[in-house]
Design an enzyme around this catalytic site. Sequence first.
Site, PDB file in Angstrom:
ATOM      1  N   ARG A 230       0.848  -1.195   0.000  1.00 49.48           N
ATOM      2  CA  ARG A 230       0.000   0.000   0.000  1.00 49.48           C
ATOM      3  C   ARG A 230       0.886   1.249   0.000  1.00 49.48           C
ATOM      4  O   ARG A 230       0.598   2.236  -0.657  1.00 49.48           O
ATOM      5  CB  ARG A 230      -0.954   0.010   1.212  1.00 49.48           C
ATOM      6  CG  ARG A 230      -1.655   1.350   1.383  1.00 49.48           C
ATOM      7  CD  ARG A 230      -2.931   1.337   2.224  1.00 49.48           C
ATOM      8  NE  ARG A 230      -2.935   0.413   3.332  1.00 49.48           N
ATOM      9  CZ  ARG A 230      -2.280   0.587   4.496  1.00 49.48           C
ATOM     10  NH1 ARG A 230      -1.552   1.668   4.697  1.00 49.48           N
ATOM     11  NH2 ARG A 230      -2.374  -0.322   5.445  1.00 49.48           N
TER      12      ARG A 230
ATOM     13  N   TYR B  33     -16.206  17.792 -15.008  1.00 50.20           N
ATOM     14  CA  TYR B  33     -16.475  16.358 -15.167  1.00 50.20           C
ATOM     15  C   TYR B  33     -17.527  15.944 -14.120  1.00 50.20           C
ATOM     16  O   TYR B  33     -17.396  16.297 -12.940  1.00 50.20           O
ATOM     17  CB  TYR B  33     -15.172  15.582 -14.972  1.00 50.20           C
ATOM     18  CG  TYR B  33     -15.352  14.077 -14.986  1.00 50.20           C
ATOM     19  CD1 TYR B  33     -15.642  13.399 -16.164  1.00 50.20           C
ATOM     20  CD2 TYR B  33     -15.240  13.329 -13.816  1.00 50.20           C
ATOM     21  CE1 TYR B  33     -15.821  12.024 -16.173  1.00 50.20           C
ATOM     22  CE2 TYR B  33     -15.409  11.947 -13.819  1.00 50.20           C
ATOM     23  CZ  TYR B  33     -15.706  11.308 -15.001  1.00 50.20           C
ATOM     24  OH  TYR B  33     -15.881   9.950 -15.010  1.00 50.20           O
TER      25      TYR B  33
ATOM     26  N   ASP C  79      -6.902  19.376 -13.722  1.00 48.52           N
ATOM     27  CA  ASP C  79      -7.253  18.054 -14.267  1.00 48.52           C
ATOM     28  C   ASP C  79      -6.833  18.079 -15.739  1.00 48.52           C
ATOM     29  O   ASP C  79      -7.464  18.720 -16.565  1.00 48.52           O
ATOM     30  CB  ASP C  79      -8.762  17.817 -14.109  1.00 48.52           C
ATOM     31  CG  ASP C  79      -9.206  16.455 -14.629  1.00 48.52           C
ATOM     32  OD1 ASP C  79      -8.490  15.860 -15.451  1.00 48.52           O
ATOM     33  OD2 ASP C  79     -10.294  15.997 -14.212  1.00 48.52           O
TER      34      ASP C  79
ATOM     35  N   LYS D 170      -7.611   7.184 -19.222  1.00 44.73           N
ATOM     36  CA  LYS D 170      -7.891   7.710 -20.551  1.00 44.73           C
ATOM     37  C   LYS D 170      -6.649   7.654 -21.442  1.00 44.73           C
ATOM     38  O   LYS D 170      -6.215   6.573 -21.777  1.00 44.73           O
ATOM     39  CB  LYS D 170      -8.465   9.130 -20.417  1.00 44.73           C
ATOM     40  CG  LYS D 170      -9.504   9.280 -19.288  1.00 44.73           C
ATOM     41  CD  LYS D 170     -10.785   8.485 -19.509  1.00 44.73           C
ATOM     42  CE  LYS D 170     -11.682   8.355 -18.285  1.00 44.73           C
ATOM     43  NZ  LYS D 170     -12.075   9.598 -17.617  1.00 44.73           N
TER      44      LYS D 170
HETATM   45  C1  LIG Z   1     -12.629   9.995 -16.347  1.00 39.03           C
HETATM   46  C2  LIG Z   1     -12.338  11.312 -15.777  1.00 39.03           C
HETATM   47  C3  LIG Z   1     -12.144  11.489 -14.400  1.00 39.03           C
HETATM   48  C4  LIG Z   1     -12.308  10.346 -13.400  1.00 39.03           C
HETATM   49  O1  LIG Z   1     -11.343   9.359 -13.570  1.00 39.03           O
HETATM   50  P1  LIG Z   1     -11.626   7.790 -13.266  1.00 39.03           P
HETATM   51  O2  LIG Z   1     -10.345   7.160 -13.698  1.00 39.03           O
HETATM   52  O3  LIG Z   1     -12.801   7.383 -14.091  1.00 39.03           O
HETATM   53  O4  LIG Z   1     -11.894   7.669 -11.824  1.00 39.03           O
HETATM   54  C5  LIG Z   1     -11.840  12.769 -13.939  1.00 39.03           C
HETATM   55  N1  LIG Z   1     -11.730  13.809 -14.785  1.00 39.03           N
HETATM   56  C6  LIG Z   1     -11.916  13.674 -16.123  1.00 39.03           C
HETATM   57  C7  LIG Z   1     -11.790  14.871 -16.995  1.00 39.03           C
HETATM   58  C8  LIG Z   1     -12.226  12.431 -16.660  1.00 39.03           C
HETATM   59  O5  LIG Z   1     -12.426  12.320 -17.982  1.00 39.03           O
END
Ligand SMILES: *Cc1c(COP(=O)(O)O)cnc(C)c1O
Length: 379
Positions: free
Chosen positions: A46, A98, A170, A195
Amino acid sequence: MKFSTKAVHAGVEPDPSTGAIMTPIFQTSTYVQSAPGHHKGYEYSRTHNPTRTALQRALAALENGKHGLCFATGMASIDAVVKLLKPGDEVVSTNDLYGGTYRLFTKIFEPFGVKFTFVDMGDPANVAAAITPKTKLVWVETPTNPTLRIVDIAAMAKLTQGKDMLLAVDNTFASPYLQNPLDLGADIVMHSVTKFLGGHSDVVMGALIVNDDDLADRLAFIQNSCGGTPGPQDCFLVLRGLKTLHLRMERHCSNGRAIAEWLAKHPKVGRVYWPGFPSHGNHDVAKRQMRDFGGMMSFTIKGDKLEDATKFLSSCKLFTLAESLGGVESLMGHPASMTHASIPREVRLRSGVTDSLIRLSVGVEDAGDLIDDLEQALA
Ligand SMILES: *Cc1c(COP(=O)(O)O)cnc(C)c1O
């Protein structure tokens, strides 16, 4: 070192015990101690795992940062950032956020006494007006999801730097190939690694990258204390995905441009949201802070009817209807009923998430084949 070289090499060294070129999947929860407290830097997975360490270093290098921290999901990484705050603190964020982040902020953290204000960050003056003496975090997303608005990161940094306030970005939609927020003055870069970084729609993961040593320590303390860490198998898959990030992104960008320009000319298409158009409201900022414009875009069907969107979405054959984005395969989504379903209708309409809005994550297939698919579905 240039980006492509870092994508292939950063963080990864041949395994000292075997010479394995690729970082092994250290599928272990614990590590031997020769005497109490005597170990090789690893005690419990962890806290630290060598496969995760390699990935964290690679991600830090790609974002021009000093420290990387990986989490089980993107949401777990955002959760860790908000846990830097305490009750009474305030956060200023974008009204085009988001859906999952909006839900985390308002449904999980507001009851703990953190206050969130959502403004149109397209104009830095709105952010300046929302900042109070209690504001401790400015949370930016750019390009935003799903209407591809652009927030000027350097202008945000001017508002937060030198104050007791963190700027977090982000960077999921841009990826480090297109944009490096730390270079523009941000304190924290966040990624949904799920992503573009993973890139193959086979892993869910999140990451934070920072420069400040003390901030890295505080986040590592939260990472270990709350425990939302990823397993070594997933870290291995992302290390593998990163090696082609630059190649994939080049194709996402060229396919994205071809499709955005084609959509803009189509008689059945209403609006097309893509930051590469000179007519895009913040195109100049996008040009300044991004290296290219990416393969993410959204469009509406003329008339803005839900039935038309539904028919279109079920008629596409190559574009697959699914949550998520950033994989090698082209995906499409319907924000109003999918990613943004947790946002009240009147709130989402205000930020352009209308009933026929369709979001495309343009993959790395042949651009002509993708256009043929959209053409037959629109017909
Ligand atoms: C998918 C996404 C998230 C969340 O991420 P997860 O890996 O699904 O928990 C946060 N911000 C944006 C812009 C995203 O596309």
